[in-house]
Design a protein around this motif. Structure first.
Motif, PDB file in Angstrom:
ATOM      1  N   LEU A  97       0.856  -1.173   0.000  1.00 39.47           N
ATOM      2  CA  LEU A  97       0.000   0.000   0.000  1.00 39.47           C
ATOM      3  C   LEU A  97       0.897   1.229   0.000  1.00 39.47           C
ATOM      4  O   LEU A  97       1.774   1.364   0.846  1.00 39.47           O
ATOM      5  CB  LEU A  97      -0.839  -0.029   1.275  1.00 39.47           C
ATOM      6  N   LYS A  99       0.765   4.915   0.707  1.00 42.90           N
ATOM      7  CA  LYS A  99      -0.160   5.845   1.344  1.00 42.90           C
ATOM      8  C   LYS A  99       0.187   7.275   0.964  1.00 42.90           C
ATOM      9  O   LYS A  99       1.219   7.811   1.379  1.00 42.90           O
ATOM     10  CB  LYS A  99      -0.098   5.691   2.857  1.00 42.90           C
ATOM     11  N   ILE A 389      -9.165   0.817   5.327  1.00 40.46           N
ATOM     12  CA  ILE A 389      -8.916   1.544   4.078  1.00 40.46           C
ATOM     13  C   ILE A 389     -10.134   2.388   3.714  1.00 40.46           C
ATOM     14  O   ILE A 389     -11.250   2.091   4.135  1.00 40.46           O
ATOM     15  CB  ILE A 389      -8.618   0.569   2.917  1.00 40.46           C
ATOM     16  N   HIS A 392     -12.098   4.590  -1.813  1.00 41.49           N
ATOM     17  CA  HIS A 392     -11.403   4.703  -3.102  1.00 41.49           C
ATOM     18  C   HIS A 392     -10.298   3.654  -3.202  1.00 41.49           C
ATOM     19  O   HIS A 392     -10.148   2.974  -4.216  1.00 41.49           O
ATOM     20  CB  HIS A 392     -10.834   6.118  -3.280  1.00 41.49           C
ATOM     21  N   THR A 393      -9.553   3.538  -2.110  1.00 45.03           N
ATOM     22  CA  THR A 393      -8.509   2.518  -2.055  1.00 45.03           C
ATOM     23  C   THR A 393      -9.119   1.128  -2.223  1.00 45.03           C
ATOM     24  O   THR A 393      -8.510   0.239  -2.826  1.00 45.03           O
ATOM     25  CB  THR A 393      -7.777   2.633  -0.703  1.00 45.03           C
ATOM     26  N   ILE A 413      -0.629  -0.674  -4.530  1.00 47.99           N
ATOM     27  CA  ILE A 413      -1.961  -0.076  -4.471  1.00 47.99           C
ATOM     28  C   ILE A 413      -1.775   1.389  -4.100  1.00 47.99           C
ATOM     29  O   ILE A 413      -1.194   1.702  -3.061  1.00 47.99           O
ATOM     30  CB  ILE A 413      -2.805  -0.725  -3.355  1.00 47.99           C
ATOM     31  N   SER A 415      -2.995   4.307  -2.461  1.00 44.05           N
ATOM     32  CA  SER A 415      -4.048   4.598  -1.495  1.00 44.05           C
ATOM     33  C   SER A 415      -4.245   6.107  -1.451  1.00 44.05           C
ATOM     34  O   SER A 415      -3.355   6.859  -1.049  1.00 44.05           O
ATOM     35  CB  SER A 415      -3.666   4.051  -0.123  1.00 44.05           C
ATOM     36  N   THR A 416      -5.424   6.561  -1.912  1.00 46.02           N
ATOM     37  CA  THR A 416      -5.591   7.982  -2.215  1.00 46.02           C
ATOM     38  C   THR A 416      -6.198   8.814  -1.095  1.00 46.02           C
ATOM     39  O   THR A 416      -6.178  10.035  -1.160  1.00 46.02           O
ATOM     40  CB  THR A 416      -6.452   8.147  -3.488  1.00 46.02           C
TER      41      THR A 416
END
Ligand SMILES: *Cc1c(COP(=O)(O)O)cnc(C)c1O
Length: 488
Positions: A97, A99, A389, A392-393, A413, A415-416
């Motif tokens: 992830l 971040k 999470i 969106h993620t 990924i 993560s937004t």
């Protein structure tokens, strides 16, 4: 270093620098500014660079003006981690992830908006002109813009968001902002309406005359502005070098990057990184039920004719006109083809690429769709592993589950957003139906999973919504003019 995606109309320079594109994002034929050449990166030169040095390196090879860059990068000092404005965590042997929400508004928009905002404010300060910034937001660009420019001299911001189209936290981040250089407008409509209204204003000659008379220049902080995109290339490159440095991948291995996508600015950064030779196998586009990007990547047909924008539980991706795809078209098929396709979109609400063009597109992109129910079940599944999470993620995690799990590559990924911007969706996923407001949901999750609530989020609930004007599509320019008269 920048040229126009739809070619040049002879009324302006065909090549401009980064700072010009930041101040004047308008390009010929309603197009966008994009890179004229995409240079190759030598991975050995960058693999040990810190985040900020990597940014300096990318500016240098792109030939971008970096005179204000050192000061811009200081904006990352308010992020959680002093060494880099992002963090990584491992979810599985092949799953990491990234971040991107460790900045002041807890969403990935800070990654670009913080340094970009510093550059913009410094350019405005040096100028005798006043700048009017127009922003259309699906929920996260707005707060990030306001945070970056509040109380700065010579710079004024209009921030338009879809009324009832954001989370409470997103709305409060805008409407509680009492800086006198900021006006927040709640538009009766959806994000596409807000973005279209903004594009219309940028091209409205009467409105522009009014601004010129009052000594205002106009700019935008949406990802139509290349000044944001340039900062969104860096973290994709950094993910790759991070995995290399930690011996998670060998230099011969390529990775997949999975991006929750709406306006395609984030994914575009990954596209440039791949074009620069960073070993990215596929950029996997995660969409919600507004799946135009999915359809386009799968079929070559971009069609919004019979689509209505749906409200989903990942609202920052509730977009049908995904502006930055235009820059991809430009780099793959050239400016005259891009102009033709985009004119089709404007006139007929659809365009289609041929099978060769689609094959080329598919060497870069793959795509997956998530429904609201998918999002809830992924959030629940990861919560059971103590990983919280945001929705969106979650779309990206679903894309991972359905896709590349078995291709042997490592997956990033993107993560937004932090969970705290969408806490009621998390409690809903956990079937905690008795919790029905943002504040209670925030505190419940925070206690149950021992997660801190950032002070910028916590404090929102004690503030007044002093900056909120509800408007309709037809009177936007009048409302803005009235406001400008009161402040100038
Ligand atoms: C803006 C945003 C997105 C979409 O990013 P694009 O660059 O517009 O594709 C996804 N998730 C969150 C949380 C966002 O704020």
């Amino acid at each position: 270093m920048l040229i126009e995606t739809r070619g040049n109309d002879g009324l302006r320079d065909a090549h401009i620098g980064l700072y010009e594109a930041i101040l004047k994002p308008i390009a010929s034929f309603n197009g966008l500014w994009s890179l004229d050449k995409i240079p190759y990166i030598n991975i050995d030169d960058i693999k040990d660079l810190s985040y900020n040095d990597l940014t300096r390196y990318v500016f240098k090879i792109l030939g971008a003006d970096s005179s204000l860059l050192d000061e811009a990068l200081m904006s990352y000092e308010t992020f959680d981690n002093l060494n880099a404005p992002l963090e990584f965590s491992k979810l599985d042997d092949d799953l990491f992830l990234q971040k991107l929400y460790t900045g002041p508004t807890r969403a990935f928009k800070d990654m670009a908006m913080q340094p970009f905002g510093r550059i913009l404010c410094n350019l405005a300060k040096q100028d005798s002109k006043k700048y009017l910034i127009l922003t259309a937001t699906s929920g996260d660009t707005g707060p990030a813009t306001l945070e970056a420019i509040k109380n700065q001299p010579n710079i004024y911001a209009i921030c338009m968001y879809p009324n009832n189209g954001t989370s409470d936290v997103q709305r409060l981040q805008m409407t509680t902002n009492d800086a006198s250089n900021i006006k927040v407008l709640a538009l009766n409509g959806d994000f596409d309406d807000a973005q279209s209204a903004l594009k219309k204003l940028l091209n409205d000659s009467e409105f522009r005359d009014f601004l010129t008379k009052n000594n205002f220049s106009i700019s935008a902080t949406n990802s139509v502005n290349f000044g944001r995109i340039i900062f969104q290339i860096i973290y994709h490159i950094y993910s790759y070098t991070y995995l290399l440095r930690h011996n998670i991948i060998k230099s011969t291995e390529s990775i997949n990057i999975i991006v929750p996508s709406g306006n395609f600015g984030n994914a575009l950064g990954a596209f440039y990184a791949k074009k620069m030779g960073v070993k990215i196998n596929k950029i996997i586009i995660a969409t919600n039920a507004n799946s135009v990007l999915f359809d386009f990547i799968k079929t070559g047909k971009y069609n919004i004719l019979n689509r209505k924008l749906l409200k989903t539980n990942s609202p920052a991706m509730d977009i049908l006109k995904s502006s930055n795809m235009e820059r991809v078209l430009f780099h793959l098929y050239g400016s005259s083809r891009t102009k033709e396709l985009m004119e089709n979109l404007d006139l007929h609400k659809t365009y289609e690429i041929n099978s060769d063009e689609l094959m080329e597109l598919n060497t870069y992109f793959d795509a997956y769709v998530s429904s609201d129910d998918d999002v809830l079940s992924i959030i629940k599944e990861y919560a059971q592993k103590n990983v919280i999470i945001d929705p969106h993620t979650a779309t990206a995690l679903l894309a991972y589950k359905n896709s590349s799990k078995n291709d042997g590559r490592k997956n990033i990924i993107v993560s937004t957003a932090e969970w705290s911007k969408f806490a009621p969706t998390i409690t809903k996923a956990l079937h905690l139906d008795s919790i029905n407001n943002d504040k209670d949901a925030l505190h419940y999750i925070s206690n149950k999973f021992a997660l801190p609530i950032h002070k910028n989020i916590e404090s929102l609930f004690n503030k007044n919504e002093c900056n909120k004007t509800i408007i309709n599509n037809d009177n936007i320019s009048d409302v803005i003019k009235e406001w400008l008269k009161t402040i100038s």
